[in-house]
Design a protein around this motif. Structure first.
Motif, PDB file in Angstrom:
ATOM      1  N   HIS A  76       5.546 -46.678 -34.869  1.00 31.66           N
ATOM      2  CA  HIS A  76       4.743 -46.264 -33.477  1.00 31.66           C
ATOM      3  C   HIS A  76       4.113 -48.233 -33.132  1.00 31.66           C
ATOM      4  CE1 HIS A  76       1.329 -45.674 -36.493  1.00 31.66           C
ATOM      5  NE2 HIS A  76       0.958 -46.226 -35.459  1.00 31.66           N
ATOM      6  N   LEU A  80      10.444 -53.017 -29.438  1.00 33.33           N
ATOM      7  CA  LEU A  80      11.603 -51.939 -29.862  1.00 33.33           C
ATOM      8  C   LEU A  80      11.963 -52.309 -28.219  1.00 33.33           C
ATOM      9  CD1 LEU A  80      11.209 -49.990 -32.605  1.00 33.33           C
ATOM     10  CD2 LEU A  80      12.975 -52.589 -32.505  1.00 33.33           C
ATOM     11  N   THR A  81      11.573 -51.313 -27.316  1.00 31.89           N
ATOM     12  CA  THR A  81      11.958 -51.248 -26.208  1.00 31.89           C
ATOM     13  C   THR A  81      11.774 -52.493 -24.951  1.00 31.89           C
ATOM     14  OG1 THR A  81      10.519 -48.800 -26.128  1.00 31.89           O
ATOM     15  CG2 THR A  81      11.378 -50.358 -23.619  1.00 31.89           C
ATOM     16  N   GLU A  82      10.964 -53.384 -25.074  1.00 36.11           N
ATOM     17  CA  GLU A  82      10.949 -54.267 -24.354  1.00 36.11           C
ATOM     18  C   GLU A  82      11.916 -55.252 -24.920  1.00 36.11           C
ATOM     19  OE1 GLU A  82       9.925 -57.741 -21.198  1.00 36.11           O
ATOM     20  OE2 GLU A  82       9.911 -55.906 -21.693  1.00 36.11           O
ATOM     21  N   CYS A  83      12.742 -55.603 -26.227  1.00 36.44           N
ATOM     22  CA  CYS A  83      13.945 -56.220 -26.934  1.00 36.44           C
ATOM     23  C   CYS A  83      14.905 -55.449 -26.343  1.00 36.44           C
ATOM     24  CB  CYS A  83      13.495 -55.766 -27.696  1.00 36.44           C
ATOM     25  SG  CYS A  83      14.907 -57.531 -29.206  1.00 36.44           S
ATOM     26  N   ASN A  84      15.108 -54.403 -26.022  1.00 40.06           N
ATOM     27  CA  ASN A  84      16.277 -53.905 -25.407  1.00 40.06           C
ATOM     28  C   ASN A  84      16.541 -53.946 -23.750  1.00 40.06           C
ATOM     29  OD1 ASN A  84      17.362 -52.028 -27.655  1.00 40.06           O
ATOM     30  ND2 ASN A  84      15.650 -50.806 -28.068  1.00 40.06           N
ATOM     31  N   GLU A  85      15.339 -54.086 -23.664  1.00 42.79           N
ATOM     32  CA  GLU A  85      15.390 -54.268 -22.125  1.00 42.79           C
ATOM     33  C   GLU A  85      15.848 -55.015 -21.727  1.00 42.79           C
ATOM     34  OE1 GLU A  85      11.787 -52.798 -19.885  1.00 42.79           O
ATOM     35  OE2 GLU A  85      12.034 -51.235 -20.126  1.00 42.79           O
ATOM     36  N   LEU A 100      15.133 -57.160 -32.200  1.00 43.85           N
ATOM     37  CA  LEU A 100      15.721 -56.732 -32.248  1.00 43.85           C
ATOM     38  C   LEU A 100      16.330 -55.689 -33.873  1.00 43.85           C
ATOM     39  CD1 LEU A 100      15.570 -53.064 -30.690  1.00 43.85           C
ATOM     40  CD2 LEU A 100      17.987 -53.899 -30.184  1.00 43.85           C
ATOM     41  N   ARG A 137      13.816 -53.818 -36.000  1.00 38.81           N
ATOM     42  CA  ARG A 137      14.203 -52.544 -36.587  1.00 38.81           C
ATOM     43  C   ARG A 137      14.316 -52.266 -37.716  1.00 38.81           C
ATOM     44  NH1 ARG A 137      19.390 -52.142 -35.635  1.00 38.81           N
ATOM     45  NH2 ARG A 137      20.135 -50.419 -36.744  1.00 38.81           N
ATOM     46  N   SER A 182       7.239 -49.496 -31.171  1.00 35.65           N
ATOM     47  CA  SER A 182       8.204 -49.133 -29.994  1.00 35.65           C
ATOM     48  C   SER A 182       7.453 -49.440 -29.455  1.00 35.65           C
ATOM     49  CB  SER A 182       7.448 -47.451 -29.527  1.00 35.65           C
ATOM     50  OG  SER A 182       5.729 -47.448 -29.572  1.00 35.65           O
ATOM     51  N   ASP A 183       7.041 -50.646 -28.249  1.00 38.87           N
ATOM     52  CA  ASP A 183       6.562 -51.333 -27.388  1.00 38.87           C
ATOM     53  C   ASP A 183       7.432 -52.082 -27.147  1.00 38.87           C
ATOM     54  OD1 ASP A 183       5.215 -49.407 -26.022  1.00 38.87           O
ATOM     55  OD2 ASP A 183       3.317 -50.121 -26.121  1.00 38.87           O
TER      56      ASP A 183
END
Length: 118
Positions: A90, A96-101, A75, A79, A93-94
């Motif tokens: 952009h 980053l979202t998956e990594c956070n999940e 992450l 970032r 973004s996908d």
């Protein structure tokens, strides 16, 4: 219920590899950041996979803890790539979202395992 975490982390690693391929073709900072991201981003799934054959609960917890640390490092690199405009945000973004999940899932599993020991 069988966890989809091994499959999810494998797919995440695949996407990281594809991103890093493009960055590795660029000299200097993009290549260096790609190497860091590649190591961390593929290590998540490798540790989750190893945990599937763990010899004990402690071994399983250790592998998942390492996977969570690697996810947090991943992450960071994602970032940084966005913040330095090496890769447009952009496009990330996908990931980053998956990594956070993945971090959230791993953290929840680790907390549950630790609370079961108390």
């Amino acid at each position: 219920m069988k966890s989809d975490l091994p499959g999810r982390s494998f797919e995440f690693a695949r996407r990281v590899v594809l991103l890093c391929r493009g960055l590795d073709e660029r000299p200097g900072v993009p290549r260096i950041l790609a190497n860091q991201l590649l190591r961390a981003g593929t290590s998540i799934g490798a540790n989750i996979e190893e945990a599937q054959a763990s010899q004990s609960k402690a071994d399983f917890l250790s592998k998942y803890s390492i996977a969570c640390k690697e996810a947090r490092e991943t992450l960071y690199w994602l970032r940084l790539l966005a913040a330095t405009e090496v890769v447009p945000e952009h496009r990330l973004s996908d990931l980053l979202t998956e990594c956070n999940e993945l971090i959230a899932i791993l953290t929840a599993i680790i907390r549950k395992l630790r609370s079961d020991d108390r």
